[in-house]
Design a protein around this motif. Structure first.
Motif, PDB file in Angstrom:
ATOM      1  N   CYS A 130       0.821  -1.214   0.000  1.00 58.85           N
ATOM      2  CA  CYS A 130       0.000   0.000   0.000  1.00 58.85           C
ATOM      3  C   CYS A 130       0.860   1.273   0.000  1.00 58.85           C
ATOM      4  O   CYS A 130       1.719   1.460   0.850  1.00 58.85           O
ATOM      5  N   CYS A 136      -9.512  -2.697   7.280  1.00 59.67           N
ATOM      6  CA  CYS A 136      -8.263  -2.775   6.513  1.00 59.67           C
ATOM      7  C   CYS A 136      -7.189  -3.463   7.340  1.00 59.67           C
ATOM      8  O   CYS A 136      -6.859  -3.011   8.435  1.00 59.67           O
ATOM      9  N   PHE A 137      -6.640  -4.513   6.754  1.00 55.66           N
ATOM     10  CA  PHE A 137      -5.578  -5.246   7.420  1.00 55.66           C
ATOM     11  C   PHE A 137      -4.311  -4.394   7.570  1.00 55.66           C
ATOM     12  O   PHE A 137      -3.597  -4.464   8.574  1.00 55.66           O
ATOM     13  N   THR A 138      -4.043  -3.596   6.526  1.00 50.77           N
ATOM     14  CA  THR A 138      -2.798  -2.830   6.473  1.00 50.77           C
ATOM     15  C   THR A 138      -2.660  -1.844   7.636  1.00 50.77           C
ATOM     16  O   THR A 138      -1.540  -1.525   8.045  1.00 50.77           O
ATOM     17  N   SER A 166     -10.231   0.930  -9.632  1.00 49.31           N
ATOM     18  CA  SER A 166      -9.556  -0.080  -8.838  1.00 49.31           C
ATOM     19  C   SER A 166      -8.138   0.390  -8.555  1.00 49.31           C
ATOM     20  O   SER A 166      -7.348   0.566  -9.468  1.00 49.31           O
ATOM     21  N   VAL A 167      -7.836   0.619  -7.269  1.00 54.43           N
ATOM     22  CA  VAL A 167      -6.504   1.142  -6.951  1.00 54.43           C
ATOM     23  C   VAL A 167      -5.587   0.015  -6.491  1.00 54.43           C
ATOM     24  O   VAL A 167      -5.976  -0.840  -5.707  1.00 54.43           O
ATOM     25  N   LYS A 168      -4.386   0.072  -7.001  1.00 50.30           N
ATOM     26  CA  LYS A 168      -3.412  -0.984  -6.732  1.00 50.30           C
ATOM     27  C   LYS A 168      -3.135  -1.132  -5.239  1.00 50.30           C
ATOM     28  O   LYS A 168      -2.967  -2.238  -4.737  1.00 50.30           O
ATOM     29  N   SER A 169      -3.105  -0.017  -4.540  1.00 54.50           N
ATOM     30  CA  SER A 169      -2.696  -0.053  -3.143  1.00 54.50           C
ATOM     31  C   SER A 169      -3.594  -0.880  -2.251  1.00 54.50           C
ATOM     32  O   SER A 169      -3.152  -1.432  -1.264  1.00 54.50           O
ATOM     33  N   ASN A 177      -6.037  -3.557  -1.136  1.00 53.45           N
ATOM     34  CA  ASN A 177      -6.706  -4.859  -1.241  1.00 53.45           C
ATOM     35  C   ASN A 177      -8.093  -4.821  -0.630  1.00 53.45           C
ATOM     36  O   ASN A 177      -9.006  -5.502  -1.089  1.00 53.45           O
ATOM     37  N   SER A 178      -8.238  -4.043   0.410  1.00 58.94           N
ATOM     38  CA  SER A 178      -9.519  -3.977   1.102  1.00 58.94           C
ATOM     39  C   SER A 178     -10.618  -3.549   0.130  1.00 58.94           C
ATOM     40  O   SER A 178     -11.697  -4.131   0.091  1.00 58.94           O
ATOM     41  N   PHE A 179     -10.347  -2.540  -0.648  1.00 62.27           N
ATOM     42  CA  PHE A 179     -11.303  -2.090  -1.646  1.00 62.27           C
ATOM     43  C   PHE A 179     -11.306  -3.006  -2.873  1.00 62.27           C
ATOM     44  O   PHE A 179     -12.356  -3.386  -3.379  1.00 62.27           O
ATOM     45  N   SER A 180     -10.109  -3.326  -3.372  1.00 63.22           N
ATOM     46  CA  SER A 180     -10.006  -3.824  -4.747  1.00 63.22           C
ATOM     47  C   SER A 180     -10.293  -5.308  -4.940  1.00 63.22           C
ATOM     48  O   SER A 180     -10.800  -5.692  -5.996  1.00 63.22           O
ATOM     49  N   VAL A 181      -9.952  -6.128  -3.973  1.00 64.54           N
ATOM     50  CA  VAL A 181     -10.127  -7.566  -4.190  1.00 64.54           C
ATOM     51  C   VAL A 181     -11.623  -7.877  -4.248  1.00 64.54           C
ATOM     52  O   VAL A 181     -12.352  -7.589  -3.305  1.00 64.54           O
ATOM     53  N   GLY A 182     -12.049  -8.404  -5.368  1.00 65.41           N
ATOM     54  CA  GLY A 182     -13.467  -8.720  -5.527  1.00 65.41           C
ATOM     55  C   GLY A 182     -14.208  -7.733  -6.408  1.00 65.41           C
ATOM     56  O   GLY A 182     -15.369  -7.949  -6.747  1.00 65.41           O
ATOM     57  N   GLN A 198      -7.205  -8.575 -10.230  1.00 66.83           N
ATOM     58  CA  GLN A 198      -6.327  -7.649 -10.918  1.00 66.83           C
ATOM     59  C   GLN A 198      -4.901  -8.180 -10.829  1.00 66.83           C
ATOM     60  O   GLN A 198      -4.576  -9.000  -9.964  1.00 66.83           O
ATOM     61  N   TYR A 252      -2.252  -7.023  -9.722  1.00 72.76           N
ATOM     62  CA  TYR A 252      -1.419  -6.731  -8.547  1.00 72.76           C
ATOM     63  C   TYR A 252      -1.886  -7.474  -7.301  1.00 72.76           C
ATOM     64  O   TYR A 252      -1.618  -7.045  -6.184  1.00 72.76           O
ATOM     65  N   ILE A 253      -2.616  -8.540  -7.487  1.00 75.21           N
ATOM     66  CA  ILE A 253      -3.051  -9.327  -6.328  1.00 75.21           C
ATOM     67  C   ILE A 253      -2.318 -10.666  -6.379  1.00 75.21           C
ATOM     68  O   ILE A 253      -2.082 -11.200  -7.471  1.00 75.21           O
ATOM     69  N   ASP A 282      -6.717  -8.936   3.839  1.00 71.82           N
ATOM     70  CA  ASP A 282      -7.923  -8.481   3.145  1.00 71.82           C
ATOM     71  C   ASP A 282      -8.212  -9.275   1.869  1.00 71.82           C
ATOM     72  O   ASP A 282      -9.337  -9.256   1.372  1.00 71.82           O
ATOM     73  N   ARG A 315     -10.050 -12.249   3.160  1.00 71.40           N
ATOM     74  CA  ARG A 315     -11.307 -11.697   3.670  1.00 71.40           C
ATOM     75  C   ARG A 315     -12.285 -11.468   2.513  1.00 71.40           C
ATOM     76  O   ARG A 315     -13.417 -11.945   2.531  1.00 71.40           O
ATOM     77  N   ASN A 316     -11.818 -10.755   1.491  1.00 69.56           N
ATOM     78  CA  ASN A 316     -12.721 -10.471   0.368  1.00 69.56           C
ATOM     79  C   ASN A 316     -13.003 -11.704  -0.471  1.00 69.56           C
ATOM     80  O   ASN A 316     -14.035 -11.785  -1.125  1.00 69.56           O
ATOM     81  N   ILE A 343     -16.343 -13.019  -2.355  1.00 71.38           N
ATOM     82  CA  ILE A 343     -16.457 -13.490  -3.746  1.00 71.38           C
ATOM     83  C   ILE A 343     -17.168 -14.842  -3.733  1.00 71.38           C
ATOM     84  O   ILE A 343     -18.030 -15.124  -4.563  1.00 71.38           O
TER      85      ILE A 343
END
Ligand code: SF4
Ligand code: SF4
Lengths: 430, 389
Positions: free
Chosen positions: A92, A127-129, A365-368, A370-375, B75, B77-78, B107, B110-111, B115
């Motif tokens: 992040c 957020c885990f981070t 989708s922001v690279k930093s 994961n909380s937002f972006s994954v899924g 994406q 970057y995961i 996360d 978690r996410n 899914i």
């Protein structure tokens, strides 16, 4: 003064008020230690501003410093500094931007040096981070940390034991630490008063957000929205100044609605509203204005966004409640957007698309994050299926300019908007 | 085939069992049997077992599956493990599972639980949010309620009560299993030439699929047989601790490469979920309360768990000392936030203790090891020189 020019002056008032608020806060921070005040670093989601203020503590929000560094074009240098010190390219960029800023002297957005924290309040929400971020800061500052673990709402419900867990932590972990660094005892009445003021401001804030249901929308609920959330998501919730700010803002927005006017952009009032969009995901900060222009330049206005819910879902009815101070804070923490399960996020976006009569939706989708972006790719497909509205998917980053490709994003957006035109034309022809 | 060769071939085929054939066979032995999958790190496997179900550790598909549909969900970057895990699910390879638990490792996982809910409505999914507050009156009270809720879910699923007696038995079974795993780690540290990591890792990994009693027996057989193998001779190499592999698994080739580069791996954080509790859980008294307390007081120290005292890295320094290691290799999956954000804190702890380290990243489907081999070789040579001076 003509009626027209009076309104023009009033349009500026909320912005001036916000500027004053923020400037005053950084001034207070710069003097804090001199004046014997204590400083607490904490995060936006699940922040406990009213509780901190009830101890006369001054909050610092490193996420906001990071985004400000992005807007001031300092973040690339800060990130490079952190990577030089051994931080991975993969993680992040808010964290690296903050650590880089610290290493370069911790000069805040107003050019004043930020005071060191007397406590790190690790509101571990959504957020885990966050956990790693403050563990890293702890190594730099050698100060106490209060941890507040907020369980994730995977199934979209607040369970009794989740609430009790947070209240227990407030009572046994957070409040004792605040008492210990300030030497004061917890004053529940003061907290209640402050929560009452929060609820009042929240009411006006929601009116501002919901004004976007009007066609044309008088606000941009994403690019403009990030300014509107400023006071209530950060250091000012629960203050009289925040009540005043949101009252003024609401009046301005209502006046624009009555006049049938659109949002104010950095280049003045926006032209004709051609597309109404919903946006999921945080914005890019390093090219914020350029990014915004890609929208308003095409007549696209954002009528609802999820980013403006990271500090609470007030528009879905949540209000801080002075009658149940700690429980209410706990509910607040649980309900922040990034603490919600994916199905709940999809439902929320679906409601926005319908209630705000959106023509389309965009996922940034922001690279930093994961909380937002994954899924988000699964969310995209679900939303398209459920609403019949096509979505656009763009990729960027928060504060790392290496990941903002203006040309790609512009192309993607332009072809998306063209597609919406075609869809509209086909619909009209039927 | 020697007994050892038999064991090795069995664990190799289990490690390659991306179709969960072994779970299907176990279920077919008795109609009505159920299996519950879980992602890496902490889940209370005891409760699953006590409900008469098989706990199945899911760690993606490594390099054994071509990712066709999984990439459309993530994406670039995961990290890789969620891609191959979704691929496994979308291709029906996880159909033997009657539910999935997703522990709070990061996360991404978690996410991924979300899914799962979106893609497979109607299947049992639960996010297991492990407490980060270790006060029994706070985190303990919460965790107990979470475990109660899990117990209720399992009772509903099986239609049978999950009583204290079966829970106590399950705890005893897992105590024994973790004891065997600790013996395996101790044996490897004493004579790493007898327990090459690529092999012993697959012995450990069999615990993801086998019923725990079978796994315990297998681990002990392996310890005995491998120690007796006359071909495994003592050899002087550098001794290293491997860190960062607690979630996405390294390809076997990577573990082989590290040892071929001239080091013995004497400790690691592979498959921590199989050894989450570092001590026995007491059997007297209320078993669920004992399990609750064990998660507070006896959990492994790793990136995903908060350290209230702020002493990140002390466990690593302790492990280096206890195992007589010469250095540490950080080997983390690309884009793994927990491992990569932890790393600067761990390296500073090592620097303070004067312990050398090196680092690189991998992906579960990495196929090229030349660079890693060279880097690990250079590191190994340098720390041997270091320890000789
Ligand atoms: S991962 Fe996302 S929510 Fe967490 S600190 Fe980074 S940007 Fe913020
Ligand atoms: S490899 Fe790391 S980032 Fe990826 S799912 Fe596992 S813990 Fe999370």
């Amino acid at each position: 003064m003509t009626a027209e020019s009076t309104r023009a002056v009033e349009k500026e008032r909320s912005m001036l008020l916000q500027k004053e608020l923020i400037g005053g806060h950084y001034d207070a921070l710069a003097r804090a230690h001199e004046e014997g005040k204590k400083v607490v670093y904490t995060f936006v989601p699940g922040n406990l501003t009213e509780l901190l203020r009830s101890f006369d503590l001054l909050p610092v929000l490193p996420e906001i410093n990071a985004l400000q560094s992005g807007m001031r074009r300092k973040s690339a240098e800060y990130i490079a500094e952190a990577e030089k010190a051994g931080h991975s390219e993969d993680v992040c960029t808010y964290v690296k931007c903050d650590i880089g800023m610290l290493r370069k002297g911790n000069v805040g957005p107003t050019g004043q040096t930020l005071p060191k924290p007397d406590l790190l309040l690790l509101s571990y929400t959504g957020c885990f981070t966050f956990m790693k971020w403050f563990e890293l800061l702890r190594q730099e500052y050698d100060c106490p940390v209060a941890m507040l673990h907020v369980p994730y709402q995977a199934d979209g419900r607040i369970h009794g034991h989740h609430l009790a867990y947070i209240v227990d932590q407030l009572k046994r972990e957070v409040i004792p630490q605040l008492e210990s660094i300030t030497g004061r005892t917890f004053d529940e009445d003061r907290l209640r008063e402050s929560l009452g003021r929060s609820a009042a401001a929240e009411e006006d804030f929601v009116r501002v957000l919901e004004s976007a249901k009007h066609v044309p929308s008088p606000v941009d609920a994403y690019f403009g929205g990030v300014y509107y959330i400023g006071p209530i998501f950060s250091a000012f919730r629960g203050t009289a100044e925040a009540i005043e700010y949101y009252r003024v803002l609401r009046e301005e927005v209502e006046a624009r609605t009555r006049a049938g006017e659109g949002p104010i952009t950095p280049e003045g009032p926006m032209g004709r509203e051609r597309y109404r969009l919903v946006v999921e995901g945080p914005p890019n900060w390093t090219s914020f204005r350029e990014f915004w222009k890609m929208f308003y330049g095409e007549g696209a206005v954002v009528v609802a966004s999820t980013y403006t819910k990271v500090g609470g879902l007030y528009d879905r009815g949540f209000r801080h409640d002075p009658a149940r101070p700690l429980e209410s804070l706990a509910e607040y923490c649980l309900g922040c957007y990034t603490n919600l399960g994916l199905p709940t996020r999809v439902e929320l976006l679906e409601k926005y698309i319908r209630e705000y009569r959106a023509d389309g939706f965009v996922i940034n989708s922001v690279k930093s994050c994961n909380s937002f972006s994954v899924g988000q790719l699964a969310m995209l497909r679900q939303l398209e299926e459920r609403t019949g509205v096509p979505g656009a998917f763009i990729e960027s980053d928060l504060v790392d300019p290496r990941y903002f490709s203006a040309a790609n994003i512009r192309n993607r957006l332009e072809s998306y908007l063209q597609m919406l035109d075609q869809k509209r034309a086909a619909g009209a022809g039927r | 085939m020697s007994r050892l060769a038999e064991i090795v071939s069995r664990v190799e085929s289990l490690a390659a069992d991306v179709d969960l054939e072994s779970v299907r066979r176990w279920k077919a032995e008795r109609p009505g049997r159920r299996a519950i999958g879980h992602m890496p790190i902490a889940v209370p496997r005891e409760l699953i077992l006590a409900a008469g179900m098989l706990p199945v550790g899911i760690v993606g598909a490594g390099d054994r599956l071509e990712i066709i549909r999984g990439d459309a969900h993530f994406q670039s970057y995961i990290c890789h493990i969620p891609r191959s895990t979704i691929e496994l699910a979308l291709t029906g390879r996880l159909d033997a599972l009657d539910g999935m638990l997703f522990p709070s490792i990061c996360d991404v996982i978690r996410n991924l639980s979300g899914i799962w809910q979106l893609l497979f409505p109607g299947r049992y999914v639960r996010y297991v949010d492990v407490p980060q507050n270790f006060d029994p009156a706070v985190g303990g009270r919460y965790w107990r309620a979470e475990l109660d809720a899990l117990r209720e879910d399992f009772q509903r699923m099986t239609g049978d009560p999950l009583n204290d007696e079966s829970l106590r038995e399950a705890i005893a079974v897992y105590n024994e299993n973790r004891r065997a795993i600790r013996e395996l780690y101790a044996a490897r540290s004493t004579a790493p030439w007898s327990f090459p990591t690529a092999e012993m890792y697959q012995v450990l990994r069999a615990g993801n699929l086998l019923p725990p009693e079978d796994h315990t027996a297998l681990v002990r057989d392996y310890i005995r047989e491998a120690a007796l193998d006359p071909d495994r001779r003592e050899e002087d190499r550098s001794r290293v601790v491997l860190v960062g592999m607690f979630c996405e698994q390294p390809p076997i080739g990577l573990l082989l490469t590290l040892e071929r580069a001239g080091c013995w791996i004497v400790d690691d954080d592979l498959l921590l979920g199989l050894r989450w509790l570092v001590d026995d859980v007491p059997l007297d008294g209320d078993p669920l309360e004992n399990l609750t307390r064990a998660f507070l007081d006896q959990h492994v120290r790793t990136a995903s768990m908060y350290e209230p005292e702020g002493r990140r890295g002390t466990w690593l320094v302790d492990s280096v000392r206890a195992r007589g290691a010469d250095g540490v290799i950080f080997c983390a999956p690309s884009f793994c936030d927990p491992a990569l954000l932890d790393q600067p804190m761990l390296t500073s702890a090592l620097d303070r203790a004067g312990i050398p380290h090196t680092e690189f990243k991998y992906s579960e489907d990495t196929g090229q090891f030349a660079v890693i081999r060279e880097q690990a070789g250079t590191f190994s040579d340098s720390i041997r020189l270091w320890s000789e001076t």
